[in-house]
Design an enzyme around this catalytic site. Structure first.
Site, short mmCIF file in Angstrom:
data_model
loop_
_atom_site.label_atom_id
_atom_site.label_comp_id
_atom_site.label_asym_id
_atom_site.label_seq_id
_atom_site.Cartn_x
_atom_site.Cartn_y
_atom_site.Cartn_z
N GLY A 145 38.21 36.85 43.35
CA GLY A 145 38.90 37.90 42.61
C GLY A 145 38.82 39.27 43.24
N ARG A 201 31.14 40.94 34.73
CA ARG A 201 32.04 41.00 35.88
C ARG A 201 33.46 40.64 35.46
NH1 ARG A 201 35.29 36.83 38.69
NH2 ARG A 201 35.56 37.53 40.85
N VAL A 202 34.43 41.43 35.88
CA VAL A 202 35.85 41.17 35.62
C VAL A 202 36.53 40.94 36.96
CG1 VAL A 202 38.00 42.06 34.67
CG2 VAL A 202 35.83 42.58 33.53
N GLY A 243 41.46 32.63 43.56
CA GLY A 243 40.59 32.76 44.72
C GLY A 243 39.45 33.69 44.42
N THR A 264 40.63 28.32 38.62
CA THR A 264 41.45 29.24 37.85
C THR A 264 42.83 28.62 37.65
OG1 THR A 264 40.30 31.17 38.72
CG2 THR A 264 42.56 31.51 37.99
#
Length: 313
Positions: free
Chosen positions: A236, A210-211, A234, A182
């Protein structure tokens, strides 16, 4: 006008063991330096913190080394779903988008949402419709896909488990399966304003739809001139459950901590409350830079008070 500016960026946290080899680490650190220098030019010329974090995050989205934009990880259906969030510390305006698969730079779409002042968070079809209304061009099928990500997804499918972008269940066949992450950027400009941005492809082989924390204000990204600007990376769900980006701001705002002390207490809180794994970067209201992690590495770099460019794993 303040005489100095500060800027931090990151490219993910995790078990990036192969980056202990200087030759393996060099491309990542070189990318960090290039992006920081472009951000320096913008801020030194009087540019805003919001423009700086958007620009730096977009550059990292365009770099296939990282799990954002080109080179993002694939979900359970073998597709890319991108999330991004951005926030202005002066006004507390914010924008977040989730489930994006047609826009080259999701962070720019999040910025457009921030500027419109409409919803703070849009996902899926609604986000795609908003992009079309704003004139964003759609990228062709396969734009984000790289051979390394495809191999990594296939390995995850064979293992029948999802994994964080920084912790694949097994290395990709080319031996480069554990080098990605990320991305995020935080900045304080010469006017004393703060801003933060975070962008990601999420978790390898994640459930469709998935969020994670990256587009969620207060979880993976937060900025307030009274406290700090923070960008997290990391697992989430750990950052969502602890609202960690806002927690870092509260440690500074309510307890009067500086960046370094808030970072230490923040990473301890993440581990203590949910056994969370990951890391973050932050710049406090005085322009002091700090970071913390409880994974072996955090790819990041910084320029504090207009000083030297520093990069570290």
């Amino acid at each position: 006008m303040h005489p100095s500016y500060s800027l931090m960026i990151h490219g993910g946290a995790g078990d990036l063991d192969r980056l202990a080899d200087p030759q393996q680490a060099a491309p990542y650190l070189d990318s960090m330096r290039r992006v920081l220098e472009q951000g320096r030019q913008l801020l030194a010329a009087g540019g805003s913190a919001l423009d700086a974090v958007e620009h730096c995050a977009a550059l990292l989205e365009d770099d296939p080394l990282f799990n954002a934009g080109i080179g993002a990880v694939l979900d359970e259906d073998g597709r890319v779903e991108l999330d991004a969030g951005i926030m202005c510390g002066a006004s507390l305006r914010a924008g977040g988008v989730a489930g994006i698969d047609t826009v080259a730079n999701p962070v720019r779409l999040a910025r457009a949402l921030l500027e419109r002042g409409e919803p703070v968070l849009l996902s899926g079809a609604g986000a795609r419709r908003f992009a079309a209304c704003c004139g964003f061009e759609s990228v062709p099928d396969g734009y984000f896909l790289t051979p390394q990500r495809l191999a990594q997804w296939q390995a995850a499918r064979c293992a029948q488990q999802p994994g964080p972008d920084h912790d694949p269940p097994r290395p990709a066949p080319d031996g480069r399966g554990d080098r990605y992450g990320t991305i995020g950027a935080v900045a304080r400009d010469t006017r004393g304003n703060l801003a933060a941005a975070t962008s990601t492809g999420g978790m390898v082989n994640k459930r469709c739809g998935r969020v994670g924390d990256s587009p969620v204000i207060g979880a993976g990204v937060y900025a307030d001139n009274a406290s700090c600007a923070a960008s997290c990376t990391g697992v989430g769900e750990h950052f969502l459950r602890t609202a960690l980006a806002k927690t870092l701001a509260d440690l500074i705002d309510f307890k009067g901590l500086d960046a370094a002390a808030a970072a230490q207490q923040g990473i301890e809180y993440l581990a203590r409350k949910v056994a969370g794994r990951g890391g973050f970067i932050l710049i406090d209201h005085a322009g002091r830079c700090a970071s913390a992690r409880n994974t072996p590495q955090l790819i990041h770099g910084w320029i504090e008070h207009g000083g030297a460019t520093c990069c570290r794993l």
